[in-house]
Design an enzyme around this catalytic site. Sequence first.
Site, PDB file in Angstrom:
ATOM      1  N   CYS A   1       0.815  -1.220   0.000  1.00 36.98           N
ATOM      2  CA  CYS A   1       0.000   0.000   0.000  1.00 36.98           C
ATOM      3  C   CYS A   1       0.849   1.271   0.000  1.00 36.98           C
ATOM      4  O   CYS A   1       0.352   2.339  -0.349  1.00 36.98           O
ATOM      5  CB  CYS A   1      -0.930   0.011   1.207  1.00 36.98           C
TER       6      CYS A   1
ATOM      7  N   HIS B   1      -4.228   7.406   6.028  1.00 38.69           N
ATOM      8  CA  HIS B   1      -4.353   6.117   5.355  1.00 38.69           C
ATOM      9  C   HIS B   1      -5.797   5.628   5.471  1.00 38.69           C
ATOM     10  O   HIS B   1      -6.371   5.193   4.481  1.00 38.69           O
ATOM     11  CB  HIS B   1      -3.365   5.113   5.950  1.00 38.69           C
TER      12      HIS B   1
ATOM     13  N   GLU C   1      -3.662   3.905  13.649  1.00 43.51           N
ATOM     14  CA  GLU C   1      -3.231   5.132  12.982  1.00 43.51           C
ATOM     15  C   GLU C   1      -3.491   6.340  13.882  1.00 43.51           C
ATOM     16  O   GLU C   1      -2.664   7.259  13.957  1.00 43.51           O
ATOM     17  CB  GLU C   1      -3.925   5.301  11.638  1.00 43.51           C
TER      18      GLU C   1
ATOM     19  N   LYS D   1     -10.007   7.399   1.343  1.00 42.52           N
ATOM     20  CA  LYS D   1     -10.576   6.080   1.048  1.00 42.52           C
ATOM     21  C   LYS D   1     -12.053   6.000   1.387  1.00 42.52           C
ATOM     22  O   LYS D   1     -12.753   5.085   0.917  1.00 42.52           O
ATOM     23  CB  LYS D   1      -9.800   4.988   1.785  1.00 42.52           C
TER      24      LYS D   1
ATOM     25  N   HIS E   1     -10.069   1.561  -1.405  1.00 36.58           N
ATOM     26  CA  HIS E   1      -8.633   1.361  -1.176  1.00 36.58           C
ATOM     27  C   HIS E   1      -7.968   0.938  -2.488  1.00 36.58           C
ATOM     28  O   HIS E   1      -8.045  -0.224  -2.881  1.00 36.58           O
ATOM     29  CB  HIS E   1      -8.437   0.274  -0.119  1.00 36.58           C
TER      30      HIS E   1
ATOM     31  N   PHE F   1       0.729  -3.513   3.852  1.00 34.02           N
ATOM     32  CA  PHE F   1       1.004  -4.904   4.158  1.00 34.02           C
ATOM     33  C   PHE F   1       2.495  -5.078   4.456  1.00 34.02           C
ATOM     34  O   PHE F   1       3.347  -4.364   3.934  1.00 34.02           O
ATOM     35  CB  PHE F   1       0.629  -5.802   2.986  1.00 34.02           C
TER      36      PHE F   1
END
Length: 422
Positions: free
Chosen positions: A172, A313, A324, A345, A350, A409
């Site tokens: 990502c 994110h 986060e 997002k 995403h 990831f």
Amino acid sequence: MLRALRRPRRVVITGMGCVTPLGIGRQAFWSGLISGKSGIRRIEAFDPSSFPVQIAAEVPDFDWEAQINPKDRKHVPRTVPLALAAAREALEDAKIFPSDLSLNDRRAIGVELGTGGGGLAFTEQQYEYWYVGPTSKASVYTIPASTHGGLSSELSMAFGLRGLSHIVSTGCTSSSDALAYAAEHIAVGRQDLMLSGGVDAPIAPGILAAFNLMTVLTSSWNHEPHRASRPFSRNRSGIVLGEGAWIYVLEELEHATNRGAMIYAEITGYGATCDAYHRVRLAEDGDEPARAMRLALADAGREPKDVDYVNLHGTSTLLNDRIETTALKQAFDGNASRIPMSATKSQIGHPQGASGAAGLGAALCAMHTNRIPPTINLDEPDPNCDLDYVPNEAREANVRVALCNCIGFGSKNSALVVERLG
């Protein structure tokens, strides 16, 4: 706070192009963001009826043939025409016309793209042709088109660009990292200009099935797709897959000024870390995402108090949004509650490796429209996520310094700082 690293040359953004679930082109993306529009709908690429998740954020009304020769369509993944369309807009926006470039000009322009899945959906289709049939539909270019590296080569070939041609694939965080590396190539004098950003198109049956196995997708909103992506909301339940391309022209400042280019912003800081923790989960202490943001601020020579906006994110998963938030509080040393932040997002799903480039586009939108895009669907905030996420409606603001945060990831973390000139 560490002092900013000294770079030989300053790097600015002079062109932007995008193909997104909110529409084709920069203006469609920006207007969709500001209006709080959702690009999430029932999947149209294939029949999703047999899947527990039947929604995604697809690019609507996209014409492949407008970007590539029709005879090449069977030989390239969807990511190629998406990236070509965004790159064409970015070059035109920057007033760079490849047909007018000399050989030396072409050698001075490189390509550095980020992608997570690259041609994974294409590979899935090719395997079906080989193992199920008809084999006559399989592409003779299955191998080169399935490798990530072919993506940047397609842009280099389309525009005749002879500089370096690289792909970054770090999950990502791919496009955040690609943009940082592209800026570094310019800063140290390897290239004068770069095409950089991100592209991904992960909406295919096998990919959807694999994400379902990880139980990270929301299956609660098939009948109300526009409400499905709900970062930081109490009743969030998972990711919505998205696709798209966000491509930028990066340029050395003096070069841009000498040719009278319009400048969106300067890239001033970058930080990256790894939790070294898990294939898909984040360490709950938030230490390493926080450190990535602090490193980006230090690289830019900025303090937490200098930041006017953070693009988050914000995946809409129970754990990631909470972590986060924890990381932001650490990174901004008591300033976090003061800074308006938003999760793109919530509107575009995403887009995997293109996430960082999409977030940069939202930050540029805030800088140049004086309105911060909202986090939509935030109608019932999670009490554990208690920062200012600009809920549901855009907000007027003067954004001069922005930080774009990415978490991926493999527990990777990347952050970019961009600043408006003048």
